[in-house]
Design a protein around this motif. Structure first.
Motif, short mmCIF file in Angstrom:
data_model
loop_
_atom_site.label_atom_id
_atom_site.label_comp_id
_atom_site.label_asym_id
_atom_site.label_seq_id
_atom_site.Cartn_x
_atom_site.Cartn_y
_atom_site.Cartn_z
N MET A 71 0.85 -1.17 0.00
CA MET A 71 0.00 0.00 0.00
C MET A 71 0.89 1.23 0.00
N ASN A 72 0.65 2.12 -0.94
CA ASN A 72 1.44 3.34 -1.05
C ASN A 72 0.59 4.54 -0.62
N ILE A 73 1.03 5.21 0.43
CA ILE A 73 0.39 6.44 0.90
C ILE A 73 1.44 7.53 0.88
N GLU A 74 1.14 8.62 0.18
CA GLU A 74 2.06 9.76 0.12
C GLU A 74 1.44 10.92 0.89
N ARG A 75 2.24 11.51 1.77
CA ARG A 75 1.78 12.65 2.56
C ARG A 75 2.63 13.87 2.19
N ILE A 76 1.95 14.96 1.89
CA ILE A 76 2.62 16.18 1.44
C ILE A 76 2.28 17.31 2.41
N GLY A 77 3.29 18.08 2.77
CA GLY A 77 3.07 19.22 3.66
C GLY A 77 2.71 18.78 5.06
N SER A 78 3.38 17.77 5.56
CA SER A 78 3.06 17.24 6.89
C SER A 78 3.67 18.09 8.00
N THR A 79 2.92 18.17 9.10
CA THR A 79 3.40 18.79 10.33
C THR A 79 3.24 17.74 11.43
N ASP A 80 3.50 18.12 12.66
CA ASP A 80 3.30 17.21 13.78
C ASP A 80 1.82 16.84 13.95
N ARG A 81 0.92 17.65 13.40
CA ARG A 81 -0.51 17.45 13.60
C ARG A 81 -1.22 16.82 12.41
N MET A 82 -0.81 17.17 11.18
CA MET A 82 -1.58 16.75 10.01
C MET A 82 -0.77 16.91 8.73
N SER A 83 -1.35 16.47 7.63
CA SER A 83 -0.77 16.67 6.30
C SER A 83 -1.73 17.53 5.49
N LYS A 84 -1.17 18.42 4.66
CA LYS A 84 -2.01 19.24 3.77
C LYS A 84 -2.70 18.37 2.73
N ILE A 85 -1.92 17.40 2.21
CA ILE A 85 -2.40 16.53 1.13
C ILE A 85 -2.03 15.10 1.48
N VAL A 86 -2.95 14.18 1.27
CA VAL A 86 -2.66 12.75 1.38
C VAL A 86 -3.13 12.10 0.08
N LYS A 87 -2.23 11.32 -0.52
CA LYS A 87 -2.54 10.61 -1.76
C LYS A 87 -2.51 9.10 -1.49
N HIS A 88 -3.59 8.41 -1.93
CA HIS A 88 -3.69 6.97 -1.73
C HIS A 88 -4.57 6.38 -2.84
N ASN A 89 -4.05 5.35 -3.52
CA ASN A 89 -4.82 4.68 -4.57
C ASN A 89 -5.44 5.67 -5.57
N ASP A 90 -4.66 6.59 -6.07
CA ASP A 90 -5.12 7.58 -7.05
C ASP A 90 -6.24 8.49 -6.53
N THR A 91 -6.34 8.60 -5.22
CA THR A 91 -7.30 9.51 -4.60
C THR A 91 -6.54 10.52 -3.76
N ILE A 92 -6.97 11.76 -3.82
CA ILE A 92 -6.32 12.86 -3.12
C ILE A 92 -7.28 13.40 -2.06
N TYR A 93 -6.76 13.54 -0.85
CA TYR A 93 -7.52 14.09 0.28
C TYR A 93 -6.84 15.37 0.72
#
Length: 115
Positions: free
Chosen positions: A1-23
Motif C-alpha cells: 500500500m502506497n500512501i504519500e503525505r505532502i506538507g506534513s506537520t506534527d498534527r496533520m498533512s495538507k495533502i494525502v494521496k492513496h490509490n489515485d485519490t487525493i484528500y
C-alpha cells in the motif's frame, strides 16, 4: 500500500494521496475584515492550488464538504460556490453548520479528488 503525505506537520498533512485519490485537509481563509463570500473565494483558490500541487485539478473533484459557522451565511457562500463550479464537473457536496476552531473562521472546506 502506497500512501504519500505532502506538507506534513506534527498534527496533520495538507495533502494525502492513496490509490489515485487525493484528500485535502480543511481549508480556511480567515481575516477579521473578510466576510463569508471572501473567505469562500480564498478557500476555493487554496483548493485549486493544492490540487495542482497534488497532480490533480478541479475537473477531478469527487466530494466537497463545506462547513459554515452560521447557516445565515449559506446563501453568500453558495453564490461564490455556484460561480466557481459553473463550468466544472459537479462533485458530491454536503454543507453543514459547525462551530469553528477560531471565531473569525466563517467557512471551511474539505475535499476529495481523483488524481
Amino acid at each position: 500500500m502506497n500512501i504519500e503525505r505532502i506538507g506534513s506537520t506534527d498534527r496533520m498533512s495538507k495533502i494525502v494521496k492513496h490509490n489515485d485519490t487525493i484528500y485535502l485537509c480543511g481549508q480556511t481563509a480567515s481575516a477579521d475584515e473578510w466576510d463569508t463570500a471572501e473567505q469562500t473565494r480564498r478557500c476555493l483558490e487554496q483548493v485549486e492550488g493544492l490540487l495542482l500541487e497534488a497532480g490533480s485539478s478541479t475537473d477531478k473533484l469527487l466530494s466537497v464538504t463545506i462547513y459554515v459557522r452560521d447557516m445565515k451565511d449559506f446563501a453568500a457562500m453558495n453564490e461564490v460556490w455556484d460561480n466557481w463550479i459553473a463550468d466544472k464537473p459537479k462533485p458530491a457536496r454536503a454543507c453543514v453548520e459547525a462551530h469553528m476552531a477560531r471565531p473569525n473562521v466563517l467557512v471551511e472546506l474539505t475535499v476529495i479528488a481523483a488524481q
